[in-house]
Write a protein that holds these residues in place. Structure first.
Motif, PDB file in Angstrom:
ATOM      1  N   LEU A  55      -9.778  46.634  14.760  1.00  0.00           N
ATOM      2  CA  LEU A  55      -9.752  47.758  15.512  1.00  0.00           C
ATOM      3  C   LEU A  55     -10.373  47.824  16.834  1.00  0.00           C
ATOM      4  O   LEU A  55     -10.114  48.461  17.854  1.00  0.00           O
ATOM      5  N   ASP A  56     -11.830  47.174  16.850  1.00  0.00           N
ATOM      6  CA  ASP A  56     -12.533  46.929  18.136  1.00  0.00           C
ATOM      7  C   ASP A  56     -11.530  46.289  19.108  1.00  0.00           C
ATOM      8  O   ASP A  56     -11.504  46.596  20.369  1.00  0.00           O
ATOM      9  N   HIS A  57     -10.781  45.097  18.665  1.00  0.00           N
ATOM     10  CA  HIS A  57      -9.730  44.604  19.547  1.00  0.00           C
ATOM     11  C   HIS A  57      -8.643  45.328  19.674  1.00  0.00           C
ATOM     12  O   HIS A  57      -8.184  45.406  21.030  1.00  0.00           O
ATOM     13  N   TYR A  58      -7.692  45.740  18.692  1.00  0.00           N
ATOM     14  CA  TYR A  58      -6.432  46.224  18.926  1.00  0.00           C
ATOM     15  C   TYR A  58      -6.534  47.669  19.452  1.00  0.00           C
ATOM     16  O   TYR A  58      -5.630  48.355  19.879  1.00  0.00           O
ATOM     17  N   GLY A  59      -7.398  48.488  19.231  1.00  0.00           N
ATOM     18  CA  GLY A  59      -7.724  49.875  19.389  1.00  0.00           C
ATOM     19  C   GLY A  59      -7.920  50.757  18.295  1.00  0.00           C
ATOM     20  O   GLY A  59      -7.432  50.401  16.928  1.00  0.00           O
ATOM     21  N   TRP A  60      -8.659  51.534  18.408  1.00  0.00           N
ATOM     22  CA  TRP A  60      -8.910  52.699  17.406  1.00  0.00           C
ATOM     23  C   TRP A  60      -8.049  53.869  17.330  1.00  0.00           C
ATOM     24  O   TRP A  60      -8.481  55.026  16.972  1.00  0.00           O
ATOM     25  N   PHE A  61      -6.965  53.708  17.953  1.00  0.00           N
ATOM     26  CA  PHE A  61      -6.032  54.675  17.779  1.00  0.00           C
ATOM     27  C   PHE A  61      -4.429  54.272  17.682  1.00  0.00           C
ATOM     28  O   PHE A  61      -4.204  53.089  18.166  1.00  0.00           O
ATOM     29  N   CYS A  62      -3.540  55.142  17.101  1.00  0.00           N
ATOM     30  CA  CYS A  62      -1.993  54.506  17.188  1.00  0.00           C
ATOM     31  C   CYS A  62      -1.648  54.613  18.564  1.00  0.00           C
ATOM     32  O   CYS A  62      -1.483  55.613  19.289  1.00  0.00           O
TER      33      CYS A  62
END
Length: 108
Positions: free
Chosen positions: A28-35
């Motif tokens: 999630l740190d890489h791809y993002g913490w939100f949809c």
């Protein structure tokens, strides 16, 4: 974006030895913490989506067990072609021919 409190809870779980949560935090740190479709930011609801589809087949190719999928992403330095979606948007895409129902309503 996820609130700081949610991130702290997840990162605290990871620091207490939850290896799966440790990998989840890295991903999630890489791809993002939100949809990236609807903006959902509750970490428990988030998953990683194959942008071009074919996720079921790809996961079967790279894993011998459930956790190999997470290892694949980390071991391959978080390759392109993936993004964070919530489970609703990810399943919606799957059941709707590759387009999230949110996107269809945006187009009308």
């Amino acid at each position: 974006e996820s609130c700081k409190s949610c991130k702290k809870i997840l990162k605290r779980a990871a620091s207490k030895g939850g290896w799966r949560w440790k990998m989840t935090v890295q991903i999630l740190d890489h791809y993002g913490w939100f949809c990236q479709c609807c903006g959902e930011a509750e970490p428990i609801f988030l998953t990683i989506d194959h942008i071009e589809g074919g996720g079921n087949l790809h996961r079967e190719e790279v894993r011998e067990n459930r956790n190999e999928w997470y290892h694949f992403l980390i071991d391959n330095n978080f390759p392109e072609g993936f993004r964070t979606l919530c489970y609703n948007c990810n399943l919606g895409r799957s059941r709707n021919g590759g387009t999230c129902p949110h996107q269809e309503s945006d187009m009308s």
